[in-house]
Design a protein around this motif. Structure first.
Motif, PDB file in Angstrom:
ATOM      1  N   VAL A  78      62.920  42.540  51.176  1.00 28.74           N
ATOM      2  CA  VAL A  78      61.716  41.884  50.669  1.00 28.74           C
ATOM      3  C   VAL A  78      60.597  42.062  51.692  1.00 28.74           C
ATOM      4  CG1 VAL A  78      60.691  39.672  49.988  1.00 28.74           C
ATOM      5  CG2 VAL A  78      63.045  40.226  49.315  1.00 28.74           C
ATOM      6  N   LYS A  79      59.469  42.567  51.237  1.00 31.10           N
ATOM      7  CA  LYS A  79      58.326  42.816  52.115  1.00 31.10           C
ATOM      8  C   LYS A  79      57.918  41.545  52.853  1.00 31.10           C
ATOM      9  CE  LYS A  79      53.616  44.558  52.097  1.00 31.10           C
ATOM     10  NZ  LYS A  79      52.494  45.015  51.302  1.00 31.10           N
ATOM     11  N   ALA A 142      53.860  47.866  60.089  1.00 35.41           N
ATOM     12  CA  ALA A 142      53.295  49.170  59.725  1.00 35.41           C
ATOM     13  C   ALA A 142      54.366  50.092  59.151  1.00 35.41           C
ATOM     14  CB  ALA A 142      52.623  49.821  60.938  1.00 35.41           C
ATOM     15  N   ILE A 143      55.556  50.058  59.704  1.00 35.83           N
ATOM     16  CA  ILE A 143      56.673  50.845  59.155  1.00 35.83           C
ATOM     17  C   ILE A 143      56.949  50.398  57.726  1.00 35.83           C
ATOM     18  CG2 ILE A 143      59.165  51.286  59.318  1.00 35.83           C
ATOM     19  CD1 ILE A 143      58.802  51.010  62.412  1.00 35.83           C
ATOM     20  N   GLU A 144      56.975  49.104  57.524  1.00 34.06           N
ATOM     21  CA  GLU A 144      57.228  48.548  56.195  1.00 34.06           C
ATOM     22  C   GLU A 144      56.153  48.992  55.200  1.00 34.06           C
ATOM     23  OE1 GLU A 144      58.713  44.247  54.965  1.00 34.06           O
ATOM     24  OE2 GLU A 144      56.621  44.224  55.613  1.00 34.06           O
ATOM     25  N   GLU A 145      54.915  48.914  55.609  1.00 32.26           N
ATOM     26  CA  GLU A 145      53.801  49.330  54.738  1.00 32.26           C
ATOM     27  C   GLU A 145      53.907  50.812  54.387  1.00 32.26           C
ATOM     28  OE1 GLU A 145      51.466  47.601  53.182  1.00 32.26           O
ATOM     29  OE2 GLU A 145      52.252  45.753  54.024  1.00 32.26           O
ATOM     30  N   LYS A 146      54.163  51.631  55.388  1.00 33.59           N
ATOM     31  CA  LYS A 146      54.249  53.070  55.168  1.00 33.59           C
ATOM     32  C   LYS A 146      55.421  53.412  54.245  1.00 33.59           C
ATOM     33  CE  LYS A 146      54.307  57.536  57.299  1.00 33.59           C
ATOM     34  NZ  LYS A 146      54.316  58.392  58.429  1.00 33.59           N
ATOM     35  N   THR A 147      56.546  52.770  54.469  1.00 30.18           N
ATOM     36  CA  THR A 147      57.732  53.008  53.649  1.00 30.18           C
ATOM     37  C   THR A 147      57.459  52.608  52.206  1.00 30.18           C
ATOM     38  OG1 THR A 147      59.143  52.629  55.564  1.00 30.18           O
ATOM     39  CG2 THR A 147      60.192  52.494  53.406  1.00 30.18           C
TER      40      THR A 147
END
Length: 151
Positions: A78-79, A142-147
C-alpha cells in the motif's frame, strides 16, 4: 493517538492481548479483524490496516500473523506504508526514529505476549528524528513513486 490493529487467525489471540495492553496505556484502538481464530488470509488484514493508516484515518498500525512477515509484506504494498517486522524492542525503536515506520508487525509464533508488549511500547514511544534520516525516507518515497508510475 489513534491506532489500527489487525491479524490473521494465527495472531488472533495475541492481538486480543495487545488490544487490552494498548487500552491500558490509553490508546484509541480500532480492531480491523478478524473477530475469531477461524482460518483466514493475512493479506486481507494487512491491506485493511495499511489502507486506513495511509488514508490518515489512523496514526499508526499494528499487524500480527504467525511470523509477522507475510502480513507486513501485504501492508507494504500500500502506497505510503513503511511496515517493519520486529522481534525485539531495539529494532522497533530505531525503525520509528530512523525510518519513520507507520506499521509495526510481529509474529505470534515468534514472540510471546510480554515481549510483544515491550516491542509495542518501545515502538510507540519512539519518534522520527528527521535530519539525515529524512533524506533517506524521502528516497524510499521516491522509489515508491517511480515504481507506481512505471506500473
Amino acid at each position: 493517538m489513534k491506532l489500527a490493529i489487525g491479524s490473521d487467525h494465527v495472531g488472533f489471540e495475541l492481538k486480543k492481548v495487545i488490544i487490552e495492553y494498548l487500552a491500558e496505556l490509553g490508546y484509541d484502538v480500532a480492531d480491523f479483524g478478524p473477530d475469531s481464530d477461524k482460518r483466514t488470509d493475512y493479506p486481507l488484514y494487512g491491506q485493511k490496516v495499511a489502507q486506513a493508516v495511509a488514508a490518515g484515518d489512523f496514526d499508526l498500525g499494528i499487524l500480527i500473523c504467525g511470523t509477522g512477515v507475510g502480513i507486513s509484506i501485504s501492508a507494504n504494498k500500500v502506497k505510503g506504508i513503511r511496515a517493519v517486522v520486529c522481534s525485539e524492542p531495539y529494532s522497533a525503536k530505531l525503525s520509528r526514529e530512523h525510518n519513520n515506520t507507520n506499521i509495526l508487525a510481529f509474529g505470534s509464533r515468534v514472540v510471546g505476549s510480554e515481549l510483544a508488549k515491550m516491542i509495542v511500547k518501545e515502538w510507540l514511544a519512539a519518534e522520527f528524528e528527521g535530519g539525515r534520516h529524512a533524506k533517506r525516507v524521502e528516497m524510499i518515497k521516491a522509489i515508491e513513486e517511480k515504481t507506481n508510475e512505471e506500473g
